[in-house]
Design a protein around this motif. Structure first.
Motif, PDB file in Angstrom:
ATOM      1  N   ALA A 238     -20.280 -77.798 -53.133  1.00 50.68           N
ATOM      2  CA  ALA A 238     -20.663 -77.472 -51.767  1.00 50.68           C
ATOM      3  C   ALA A 238     -20.480 -78.729 -50.933  1.00 50.68           C
ATOM      4  O   ALA A 238     -20.980 -79.798 -51.289  1.00 50.68           O
ATOM      5  N   LEU A 239     -19.718 -78.609 -49.831  1.00 50.40           N
ATOM      6  CA  LEU A 239     -19.474 -79.781 -48.973  1.00 50.40           C
ATOM      7  C   LEU A 239     -20.447 -79.831 -47.810  1.00 50.40           C
ATOM      8  O   LEU A 239     -20.802 -80.905 -47.341  1.00 50.40           O
ATOM      9  N   SER A 240     -20.831 -78.654 -47.303  1.00 53.06           N
ATOM     10  CA  SER A 240     -21.811 -78.641 -46.222  1.00 53.06           C
ATOM     11  C   SER A 240     -22.484 -77.280 -46.158  1.00 53.06           C
ATOM     12  O   SER A 240     -21.988 -76.294 -46.704  1.00 53.06           O
ATOM     13  N   VAL A 241     -23.627 -77.261 -45.488  1.00 50.41           N
ATOM     14  CA  VAL A 241     -24.393 -76.032 -45.343  1.00 50.41           C
ATOM     15  C   VAL A 241     -24.138 -75.502 -43.944  1.00 50.41           C
ATOM     16  O   VAL A 241     -24.153 -76.264 -42.976  1.00 50.41           O
ATOM     17  N   ILE A 242     -23.859 -74.195 -43.840  1.00 52.84           N
ATOM     18  CA  ILE A 242     -23.605 -73.603 -42.523  1.00 52.84           C
ATOM     19  C   ILE A 242     -24.905 -73.536 -41.731  1.00 52.84           C
ATOM     20  O   ILE A 242     -25.927 -73.098 -42.246  1.00 52.84           O
ATOM     21  N   ASP A 243     -24.847 -73.944 -40.488  1.00 53.09           N
ATOM     22  CA  ASP A 243     -25.995 -73.899 -39.602  1.00 53.09           C
ATOM     23  C   ASP A 243     -25.946 -72.562 -38.847  1.00 53.09           C
ATOM     24  O   ASP A 243     -25.088 -72.360 -37.998  1.00 53.09           O
ATOM     25  N   PRO A 244     -26.872 -71.641 -39.180  1.00 56.74           N
ATOM     26  CA  PRO A 244     -26.784 -70.288 -38.596  1.00 56.74           C
ATOM     27  C   PRO A 244     -26.917 -70.299 -37.077  1.00 56.74           C
ATOM     28  O   PRO A 244     -26.283 -69.491 -36.401  1.00 56.74           O
ATOM     29  N   GLU A 245     -27.718 -71.228 -36.547  1.00 53.60           N
ATOM     30  CA  GLU A 245     -27.889 -71.260 -35.083  1.00 53.60           C
ATOM     31  C   GLU A 245     -26.608 -71.691 -34.383  1.00 53.60           C
ATOM     32  O   GLU A 245     -26.212 -71.125 -33.373  1.00 53.60           O
ATOM     33  N   GLU A 246     -25.956 -72.700 -34.956  1.00 43.39           N
ATOM     34  CA  GLU A 246     -24.685 -73.150 -34.361  1.00 43.39           C
ATOM     35  C   GLU A 246     -23.633 -72.053 -34.486  1.00 43.39           C
ATOM     36  O   GLU A 246     -22.820 -71.867 -33.579  1.00 43.39           O
ATOM     37  N   ALA A 247     -23.635 -71.335 -35.593  1.00 36.13           N
ATOM     38  CA  ALA A 247     -22.665 -70.245 -35.778  1.00 36.13           C
ATOM     39  C   ALA A 247     -22.882 -69.183 -34.701  1.00 36.13           C
ATOM     40  O   ALA A 247     -21.930 -68.697 -34.079  1.00 36.13           O
ATOM     41  N   ALA A 248     -24.159 -68.850 -34.453  1.00 35.81           N
ATOM     42  CA  ALA A 248     -24.474 -67.845 -33.440  1.00 35.81           C
ATOM     43  C   ALA A 248     -24.041 -68.334 -32.058  1.00 35.81           C
ATOM     44  O   ALA A 248     -23.500 -67.574 -31.257  1.00 35.81           O
ATOM     45  N   ARG A 249     -24.233 -69.626 -31.800  1.00 35.88           N
ATOM     46  CA  ARG A 249     -23.854 -70.185 -30.511  1.00 35.88           C
ATOM     47  C   ARG A 249     -22.331 -70.103 -30.301  1.00 35.88           C
ATOM     48  O   ARG A 249     -21.855 -69.769 -29.227  1.00 35.88           O
ATOM     49  N   THR A 250     -21.569 -70.413 -31.351  1.00 35.41           N
ATOM     50  CA  THR A 250     -20.103 -70.345 -31.246  1.00 35.41           C
ATOM     51  C   THR A 250     -19.652 -68.905 -30.961  1.00 35.41           C
ATOM     52  O   THR A 250     -18.814 -68.667 -30.094  1.00 35.41           O
ATOM     53  N   LEU A 251     -20.255 -67.953 -31.676  1.00 39.61           N
ATOM     54  CA  LEU A 251     -19.875 -66.550 -31.462  1.00 39.61           C
ATOM     55  C   LEU A 251     -20.234 -66.111 -30.037  1.00 39.61           C
ATOM     56  O   LEU A 251     -19.497 -65.353 -29.406  1.00 39.61           O
ATOM     57  N   GLU A 252     -21.358 -66.624 -29.559  1.00 42.07           N
ATOM     58  CA  GLU A 252     -21.797 -66.297 -28.200  1.00 42.07           C
ATOM     59  C   GLU A 252     -20.785 -66.826 -27.170  1.00 42.07           C
ATOM     60  O   GLU A 252     -20.433 -66.143 -26.217  1.00 42.07           O
ATOM     61  N   LEU A 253     -20.261 -68.015 -27.422  1.00 36.92           N
ATOM     62  CA  LEU A 253     -19.236 -68.600 -26.538  1.00 36.92           C
ATOM     63  C   LEU A 253     -18.002 -67.703 -26.453  1.00 36.92           C
ATOM     64  O   LEU A 253     -17.448 -67.500 -25.378  1.00 36.92           O
ATOM     65  N   PHE A 254     -17.581 -67.192 -27.602  1.00 38.08           N
ATOM     66  CA  PHE A 254     -16.415 -66.298 -27.613  1.00 38.08           C
ATOM     67  C   PHE A 254     -16.678 -65.089 -26.711  1.00 38.08           C
ATOM     68  O   PHE A 254     -15.826 -64.668 -25.956  1.00 38.08           O
ATOM     69  N   ARG A 255     -17.888 -64.554 -26.848  1.00 32.19           N
ATOM     70  CA  ARG A 255     -18.227 -63.344 -26.098  1.00 32.19           C
ATOM     71  C   ARG A 255     -18.258 -63.615 -24.593  1.00 32.19           C
ATOM     72  O   ARG A 255     -17.663 -62.875 -23.824  1.00 32.19           O
ATOM     73  N   GLU A 256     -18.929 -64.696 -24.227  1.00 34.15           N
ATOM     74  CA  GLU A 256     -19.039 -65.036 -22.801  1.00 34.15           C
ATOM     75  C   GLU A 256     -17.674 -65.166 -22.167  1.00 34.15           C
ATOM     76  O   GLU A 256     -17.451 -64.763 -21.042  1.00 34.15           O
ATOM     77  N   MET A 257     -16.757 -65.714 -22.946  1.00 33.74           N
ATOM     78  CA  MET A 257     -15.448 -65.961 -22.385  1.00 33.74           C
ATOM     79  C   MET A 257     -14.765 -64.672 -21.998  1.00 33.74           C
ATOM     80  O   MET A 257     -14.090 -64.598 -20.993  1.00 33.74           O
ATOM     81  N   GLY A 258     -14.949 -63.645 -22.823  1.00 31.20           N
ATOM     82  CA  GLY A 258     -14.384 -62.341 -22.518  1.00 31.20           C
ATOM     83  C   GLY A 258     -14.921 -61.841 -21.186  1.00 31.20           C
ATOM     84  O   GLY A 258     -14.191 -61.263 -20.384  1.00 31.20           O
ATOM     85  N   GLU A 259     -16.219 -62.097 -20.940  1.00 31.50           N
ATOM     86  CA  GLU A 259     -16.852 -61.598 -19.720  1.00 31.50           C
ATOM     87  C   GLU A 259     -16.405 -62.360 -18.476  1.00 31.50           C
ATOM     88  O   GLU A 259     -16.300 -61.790 -17.397  1.00 31.50           O
ATOM     89  N   GLU A 260     -16.158 -63.668 -18.651  1.00 30.65           N
ATOM     90  CA  GLU A 260     -15.734 -64.500 -17.525  1.00 30.65           C
ATOM     91  C   GLU A 260     -14.399 -64.067 -16.931  1.00 30.65           C
ATOM     92  O   GLU A 260     -14.103 -64.354 -15.790  1.00 30.65           O
ATOM     93  N   LEU A 261     -13.602 -63.411 -17.774  1.00 29.90           N
ATOM     94  CA  LEU A 261     -12.221 -63.143 -17.354  1.00 29.90           C
ATOM     95  C   LEU A 261     -12.126 -62.145 -16.212  1.00 29.90           C
ATOM     96  O   LEU A 261     -12.831 -61.148 -16.187  1.00 29.90           O
ATOM     97  N   PRO A 262     -11.226 -62.413 -15.299  1.00 33.43           N
ATOM     98  CA  PRO A 262     -10.965 -61.400 -14.280  1.00 33.43           C
ATOM     99  C   PRO A 262     -10.353 -60.180 -14.960  1.00 33.43           C
ATOM    100  O   PRO A 262      -9.511 -60.327 -15.859  1.00 33.43           O
TER     101      PRO A 262
END
Ligand code: SF4
Lengths: 75, 379
Positions: free
Chosen positions: A50-74
């Protein structure tokens, strides 16, 4: 040879080892390079370690960024 | 699968692609190098180049450890495997890489050398413990991701006082290679491409963190985004880089915050620092001699250093003349520019290292990109 996928830790074993599961396949890996891992954590496993442990909060934040971007679009 | 499927969603990929199109200035071009083979693999596998506007170009960098190892080191591993009493163990990919005279470890094995594949360095230790009459040599290669596992094995060998285990060390460092791409007069002479920004390594950064790229971004005034290996990670990184280029910023941003911190994995880093030291110079395929770009064992571990135990040949016969791996690793040529691609050279019968591992540019293009070439030429 650098590809590695997040795997679910299912059991902590003696000698710094753990059992992990990825897509129904169970494997024993080493936890020698990480600290404070518990069952239920996801770890990035590479060449049996194991090289690193996934941080669930950061993962959720990244996914949230993807979603917001879809909404920002004209439309 | 958790933390995998969500990062492969096709619809989200389309919306990120739209955002990139909306933000990329049609009057400029964006040349983005992905250093890691893992990104190269994702780009080919998911056809990400098709989603990007024509003025955003991906340039495949040298970041596959199998691909960058020069022929001389492979010859040296074969030489070691042929020494009496030696069992040479290594990761699977290394077995098929051609050395000079088209000899590989696999062929040496067919000719009687004791060569074995391991999944983990701990298997190498087990093998050495179980076979005290053999000299077990671990042919260690890889970036910062595979160095800590080698260090753990060395610690174990020391604890068990294993006298029949040693490491043929070929571990290399990512930041020095990225610097070399921008810096080296040799690379400049041989031709290079315009590079506006870098996608920084995913798993390498889980170990070293994002901090080592800060100096790089500042010194070379190029933005860096550390990104995961899933397709959405790569698309998002491209978008973040387009933004930075538009704004005239050159910062290190971290798209892969779910696995990478600024400082990385302290436990792994200190283990590596205890046992390894920098080599003054090391040769990379395609990049030539790169200063302070590789590691060797420190003096207290000399007993486990295969290069100190044997007089390992240090010459380098150079690449097969027709193979374009060197230029491909510098981002100057594409796999299809090589005459051997897909004819003489395939993953089943690789002529050069870039065709061996799944992260090599030639193998990635052979597996996922070929049919796209056909479609475009038909159209
Ligand atoms: S196609 Fe084969 S021979 Fe040509 S550059 Fe790639 S690996 Fe080398």
């Amino acid at each position: 040879m650098c590809l590695a996928l997040p795997s679910l830790v299912t059991e902590i074993l003696p000698d710094d080892n753990a059992r992990v599961e990825l897509g129904g396949v169970s494997k024993i890996i080493s936890l020698a390079l990480v600290s404070d891992v518990k069952p239920g954590d996801y770890v990035i496993v590479h060449v049996g370690y194991a090289l690193s442990v996934i941080d669930p909060e950061e993962a959720a934040r990244t996914l949230e960024l993807f979603r917001e971007m879809g909404e920002e679009l004209p439309a | 699968m958790k933390y995998i499927d969500e990062f492969r969603d096709g619809e989200v990929a389309q919306s990120i692609a739209k955002a990139i199109k909306a933000e990329a200035d049609p009057a400029s071009t964006y040349h983005i190098m992905e250093f890691c083979g893992g990104h190269t693999h994702a780009i080919s596998r998911y056809g990400l180049e098709d989603l990007l506007p024509a003025n955003v170009r991906m340039i495949h960098g040298p970041g596959c450890p199998v691909c960058v190892l020069p022929v001389g080191r492979i010859d040296a591993a074969i030489w070691l495997a042929r020494q009496p009493g030696v069992t040479l163990v290594t990761y699977g990919d290394m077995l098929r890489v051609p050395g000079s005279k088209r000899l590989s470890l696999l062929k040496a094995k067919a000719e009687g050398a004791d060569v074995r594949m391991v999944y983990s360095t701990l298997d190498a230790i087990k093998l050495a413990s179980a076979n005290p009459d053999r000299q077990v040599v671990f042919f260690a290669i890889g970036f910062e991701t595979t160095t800590p596992p080698t260090a753990v094995a060395l610690k174990q060998a020391q604890a068990l006082d294993l006298k029949n285990f040693s490491v043929f060390c070929n571990h290399v460092l990512t930041p020095s290679a990225i610097t070399q791409i921008l810096d080296s007069p040799e690379v400049r002479e041989l031709g290079t491409v315009k590079l506006d920004a870098f996608i920084g390594p995913a798993h390498v950064s889980t170990i070293i963190g994002s901090r080592p790229y800060e100096y790089f971004a500042e010194e070379y005034q190029r933005p860096v985004v550390i990104a995961g290996f899933e397709p959405l990670d790569v698309m998002q990184a491209v978008r973040m880089l387009v933004r930075q280029i538009n704004d005239g910023r050159f910062e290190v941003e971290n798209e892969f915050a779910r696995a990478v911190t600024r400082d990385g994995n302290e436990k792994a880093k200190s283990l590596v620092a205890d046992m390894f030291e920098l080599r003054r110079v090391f040769e990379w395929r395609g990049l030539g001699q790169v200063p302070y770009s590789a590691l060797r064992l420190k003096e207290p571990y000399a007993a486990w250093d295969a290069e100190r135990r044997w007089d390992v040949p240090q010459d380098n016969p150079g690449d097969n003349k027709a193979c374009e791996c060197g230029a491909i690793l510098r981002g100057v040529k594409k796999p299809t520019d090589c005459k051997l691609f897909g004819t003489v050279c395939t993953p089943e019968n690789p002529m050069g290292s870039c065709m061996v591992s799944a992260e090599g540019a030639c193998a990635a293009h052979w597996t996922y990109g070929r049919f796209r070439d056909l479609e475009t030429s038909d159209a």
